[in-house]
Design a protein around this motif. Structure first.
Motif, PDB file in Angstrom:
ATOM      1  N   ASN A   1       0.595  -0.867   0.160  1.00 13.29           N
ATOM      2  CA  ASN A   1       0.348  -0.092  -0.132  1.00 13.29           C
ATOM      3  C   ASN A   1       0.639   1.141  -0.767  1.00 13.29           C
ATOM      4  N   ALA A   2       2.276   1.061   0.656  1.00 13.33           N
ATOM      5  CA  ALA A   2       3.508   2.313   0.605  1.00 13.33           C
ATOM      6  C   ALA A   2       3.458   2.873  -0.719  1.00 13.33           C
ATOM      7  N   ALA A   3       3.874   1.314  -0.882  1.00 15.90           N
ATOM      8  CA  ALA A   3       4.538   1.864  -2.591  1.00 15.90           C
ATOM      9  C   ALA A   3       3.755   2.160  -3.482  1.00 15.90           C
ATOM     10  N   ALA A   4       2.080   2.299  -3.894  1.00 20.40           N
ATOM     11  CA  ALA A   4       1.487   2.358  -4.782  1.00 20.40           C
ATOM     12  C   ALA A   4       1.204   3.886  -4.243  1.00 20.40           C
ATOM     13  N   LEU A   5       0.557   4.589  -2.673  1.00 20.93           N
ATOM     14  CA  LEU A   5       0.680   5.461  -2.647  1.00 20.93           C
ATOM     15  C   LEU A   5       1.884   6.288  -2.974  1.00 20.93           C
ATOM     16  N   GLY A   6       3.435   5.641  -2.692  1.00 16.15           N
ATOM     17  CA  GLY A   6       4.681   6.994  -3.078  1.00 16.15           C
ATOM     18  C   GLY A   6       4.486   6.532  -5.021  1.00 16.15           C
ATOM     19  N   GLU A   7       3.687   5.369  -6.011  1.00 13.64           N
ATOM     20  CA  GLU A   7       4.035   6.048  -7.222  1.00 13.64           C
ATOM     21  C   GLU A   7       2.807   6.746  -7.659  1.00 13.64           C
ATOM     22  N   PHE A   8       1.828   7.121  -6.438  1.00 16.52           N
ATOM     23  CA  PHE A   8       0.667   7.989  -6.735  1.00 16.52           C
ATOM     24  C   PHE A   8       0.924   9.398  -6.913  1.00 16.52           C
ATOM     25  N   ASN A   9       1.772   9.379  -5.683  1.00 15.56           N
ATOM     26  CA  ASN A   9       2.071  10.714  -5.702  1.00 15.56           C
ATOM     27  C   ASN A   9       3.161  11.295  -5.957  1.00 15.56           C
ATOM     28  N   TRP A  10       4.177  10.722  -6.401  1.00 18.33           N
ATOM     29  CA  TRP A  10       5.196  11.120  -7.565  1.00 18.33           C
ATOM     30  C   TRP A  10       5.730  10.331  -8.265  1.00 18.33           C
ATOM     31  N   GLY A  11       4.553   9.059  -8.872  1.00 18.38           N
ATOM     32  CA  GLY A  11       5.547   7.702  -9.490  1.00 18.38           C
ATOM     33  C   GLY A  11       4.936   7.690 -10.866  1.00 18.38           C
TER      34      GLY A  11
ATOM     35  N   LEU B   1      -4.048   0.663  -9.448  1.00 13.14           N
ATOM     36  CA  LEU B   1      -3.587  -0.792  -8.772  1.00 13.14           C
ATOM     37  C   LEU B   1      -1.483  -0.625  -8.629  1.00 13.14           C
ATOM     38  N   TYR B   2      -1.122  -1.025  -7.814  1.00 11.69           N
ATOM     39  CA  TYR B   2      -0.053  -1.365  -7.957  1.00 11.69           C
ATOM     40  C   TYR B   2       0.021  -2.508  -7.618  1.00 11.69           C
ATOM     41  N   LEU B   3       0.776  -3.392  -8.341  1.00 12.54           N
ATOM     42  CA  LEU B   3       1.367  -5.038  -7.850  1.00 12.54           C
ATOM     43  C   LEU B   3       2.598  -5.193  -7.803  1.00 12.54           C
ATOM     44  N   THR B   4       2.565  -6.044  -6.858  1.00 10.89           N
ATOM     45  CA  THR B   4       4.628  -6.461  -6.720  1.00 10.89           C
ATOM     46  C   THR B   4       4.086  -8.172  -7.127  1.00 10.89           C
ATOM     47  N   ILE B   5       5.245  -8.742  -7.663  1.00  9.28           N
ATOM     48  CA  ILE B   5       5.313 -10.162  -8.244  1.00  9.28           C
ATOM     49  C   ILE B   5       6.545 -10.147  -7.640  1.00  9.28           C
TER      50      ILE B   5
ATOM     51  N   ILE C   1      -5.402   2.595  -4.863  1.00  8.60           N
ATOM     52  CA  ILE C   1      -5.183   3.352  -3.739  1.00  8.60           C
ATOM     53  C   ILE C   1      -6.674   4.148  -4.649  1.00  8.60           C
ATOM     54  N   ASN C   2      -7.560   4.527  -4.250  1.00 12.27           N
ATOM     55  CA  ASN C   2      -9.138   5.706  -4.587  1.00 12.27           C
ATOM     56  C   ASN C   2      -8.845   6.559  -3.522  1.00 12.27           C
ATOM     57  N   LYS C   3      -9.608   7.538  -4.712  1.00  7.87           N
ATOM     58  CA  LYS C   3      -9.632   8.630  -3.637  1.00  7.87           C
ATOM     59  C   LYS C   3      -8.842   9.308  -2.620  1.00  7.87           C
ATOM     60  N   GLY C   4      -7.556   9.100  -3.245  1.00 10.86           N
ATOM     61  CA  GLY C   4      -5.966   9.617  -2.906  1.00 10.86           C
ATOM     62  C   GLY C   4      -5.488   8.756  -1.770  1.00 10.86           C
ATOM     63  N   LYS C   5      -6.462   7.637  -0.812  1.00 10.36           N
ATOM     64  CA  LYS C   5      -5.535   6.812   0.039  1.00 10.36           C
ATOM     65  C   LYS C   5      -5.688   5.017  -0.554  1.00 10.36           C
ATOM     66  N   PRO C   6      -5.173   4.354  -0.187  1.00  5.21           N
ATOM     67  CA  PRO C   6      -5.054   2.957   0.097  1.00  5.21           C
ATOM     68  C   PRO C   6      -6.529   2.136   0.644  1.00  5.21           C
TER      69      PRO C   6
ATOM     70  N   ILE D   1      -9.022  -5.777 -12.943  1.00  8.18           N
ATOM     71  CA  ILE D   1      -9.171  -4.922 -13.849  1.00  8.18           C
ATOM     72  C   ILE D   1     -11.163  -4.585 -13.862  1.00  8.18           C
ATOM     73  N   LEU D   2     -11.656  -5.641 -14.026  1.00 12.03           N
ATOM     74  CA  LEU D   2     -12.489  -6.043 -14.268  1.00 12.03           C
ATOM     75  C   LEU D   2     -13.834  -5.286 -13.142  1.00 12.03           C
ATOM     76  N   ILE D   3     -12.414  -5.836 -11.513  1.00 10.05           N
ATOM     77  CA  ILE D   3     -13.334  -5.734 -10.037  1.00 10.05           C
ATOM     78  C   ILE D   3     -13.538  -4.357  -9.686  1.00 10.05           C
ATOM     79  N   LEU D   4     -11.937  -3.794  -9.854  1.00 10.21           N
ATOM     80  CA  LEU D   4     -11.579  -2.168  -9.553  1.00 10.21           C
ATOM     81  C   LEU D   4     -11.486  -1.726 -10.177  1.00 10.21           C
ATOM     82  N   SER D   5     -11.564  -1.544 -12.193  1.00  7.13           N
ATOM     83  CA  SER D   5     -11.364  -0.865 -12.676  1.00  7.13           C
ATOM     84  C   SER D   5     -10.395   0.462 -12.525  1.00  7.13           C
ATOM     85  N   PRO D   6      -9.279  -0.134 -12.480  1.00  8.13           N
ATOM     86  CA  PRO D   6      -7.969   1.734 -12.478  1.00  8.13           C
ATOM     87  C   PRO D   6      -7.264   2.124 -13.415  1.00  8.13           C
ATOM     88  N   ARG D   7      -7.528   3.025 -13.510  1.00 11.67           N
ATOM     89  CA  ARG D   7      -6.973   3.743 -14.838  1.00 11.67           C
ATOM     90  C   ARG D   7      -5.904   3.640 -14.980  1.00 11.67           C
ATOM     91  N   ILE D   8      -4.653   2.936 -14.493  1.00 10.07           N
ATOM     92  CA  ILE D   8      -3.493   3.061 -14.436  1.00 10.07           C
ATOM     93  C   ILE D   8      -2.976   1.005 -13.835  1.00 10.07           C
TER      94      ILE D   8
END
Lengths: 298, 298
Positions: free
Chosen positions: B114-124, B133-137, B146-151, B227-234
């Motif tokens: 969640n932290a990494a997702a927020l970092g990418e959303f703020n500055w990445g 959506l940020y996924l780590t594999i 991240i929805n409405k600016g928060k994890p 994608i079908l459940i969360l419909s992220p923009r990226i």
């Protein structure tokens, strides 16, 4: 919300349009059911119902929970349209625009399932549970997810009925009925999938038929994915298929079995009866949800 | 945010703790890497790093993106604890509480992903794309939404690495390595799953090995469900496995193939190269995300 304010709600379905003026389930001023015929005739009847209220500015805004597919992109020229529906005459109908022009009132539109999810969240079984998930399993399968008081809207509205679920061809050789994905969740477990599998409607299949165990496994598998991805505080299961009460206990048992203790939450481990529930507003979730949509307009 | 304010960020991992004082990638005051040893020694080093800043009240708050499992339930007595981790010595460690008591500063904790997702959303790479959506594999598979600016935080934090993906035993007879679900997404596609399948680490398997087609199919199937459940923009794909560049084009092709035109969005149909992307902050997503978490405290 000021409890004296009146709002309008429209549950716009392929069979009927239910219209309501009020502020919630305890204050319904007026309600009408209109058969869905041509867009011209149907929308004229809708306009006639609301006109006395909008003319006198008694109604602050109207919400529409609409059958789809819909264009809900605020930047699109066809925002507020029903788009590529197979329903005769309704393709590319500017439902929101026509009502806005005729009634000169704020109009907001969302999917039928998002409206129902919001109705249940405001006044029904998921009241106070944020985030929450409302799933309808019937002619189609769709889900509405409420987060921070509003239906989730992303790139598009979610289409969570089309996710993948495990399909054992030995147990269920039916190839699936989804024109896009064959054996996705909707392609295996919706009403039309059952009809196409057995050549009879689901309602006529007895409770002791082994298929209900298979159907419940599809539903439980999908719920497990929704739980792992969305972590809702409650899940409401509505729609025609869920009118069969024996499905609830089988689905709950299988959800626990498939999660296998991984999600360490007391409500899932010990109180699943309060976690997977039927709608609290019966068949009023949709129209009341449309009323709730109108109340989201600022 | 006042750009002159300083915040603290801690990327707390099983191998290293990265600590930072600053306000964002363009203003990093100080940074340290601490090896993860025992909780006592590790946290003492963390406290020593931050003490000069907190003593003088130069740092307004510290965010922690932490390895788990975590108790993040605000009503729980063990809120802010690492709970049932297999990592020796760390089980039931009150990470947030120890730092709060020692440093006397606001502390907020979330999952590493969640932290990494927020970092990418703020500055990445996902900047300005809400929801994203940020996924780590890698060693594990996890997603931050991240929805409405928060994890997203629901009943618990999402555990989206454990969803079901289609598994063809003829193509890939490996039974799966997840102790809870065997062949869930993480059980089939994580680093340990590859190690256990081939007895060699993924890094040593050549680009032309047929397994990468199978691995890409698991990842693409999971992305389709997200994608079908969360419909992220990226969607950002990070983690050790995604260091292999050949995977991106295969995954993108398969996502389009599996969706089969169902989601009518130009970015998915024509611009998927801008939809499924690597992290924009490289290996700094986590610690910068922790800094961003601190800035969410009101």
């Amino acid at each position: 919300m000021n409890d004296n304010s009146l709002f309008g709600g429209i549950e716009a379905g392929g069979t009927k349009f239910v219209c309501m003026v009020g502020s919630g389930p305890k204050h319904i001023e007026s309600r009408v059911r209109i058969n869905t015929t041509s867009p011209g005739e149907t929308l004229k009847n809708v306009i006639d119902f609301f006109r006395p209220y909008t003319k006198e500015k008694m109604v602050k805004a109207i919400g529409i929970g609409c059958f789809g597919p819909l264009d809900l992109n605020p930047d699109s020229k066809s925002n507020g349209y029903i788009t590529s529906t197979p329903k005769p005459g309704w393709r590319n109908t500017d439902v929101a625009g026509i009502l806005r022009r005729e009634l000169k009132v704020n109009i907001t539109m969302d999917t039928d399932v998002n409206a129902a999810a919001l109705g249940e969240f405001n006044w029904g079984a998921s009241k106070g549970n944020d985030p929450s998930l409302y799933l309808t399993i019937g002619t189609g399968i769709g889900g509405g997810y409420i987060n921070k008081g509003k239906p989730l809207m992303g790139l598009l509205t979610p289409e969570m009925g089309h996710i993948h679920v495990p399909h054992d061809f030995n147990l269920d050789p039916f190839p699936g009925s989804c024109p896009f994905h064959k054996d996705c969740f909707e392609g295996l477990a919706s009403g039309p999938a059952i009809l196409s599998r057995f050549n009879v409607r689901g309602e006529t299949i007895s409770d002791d038929h082994p298929f209900w165990e298979i159907e419940s496994a599809y539903i439980a598998s999908a719920l497990v994915d929704y739980i792992l991805i969305l972590s809702p505080r409650i899940i409401i299961l509505g729609g025609g298929i869920m009118q069969r009460p024996i499905l609830f206990p089988i689905i709950k048992r299988k959800v626990q079995e498939f999660l296998n203790g991984y999600v360490q939450s007391p409500i899932l481990l010990e109180n699943i009866d309060t976690y997977i529930v039927p709608p609290g507003l019966g068949n009023q979730s949709g129209v009341l949800g449309a009323l709730a949509l109108a109340q989201l307009i600022e």
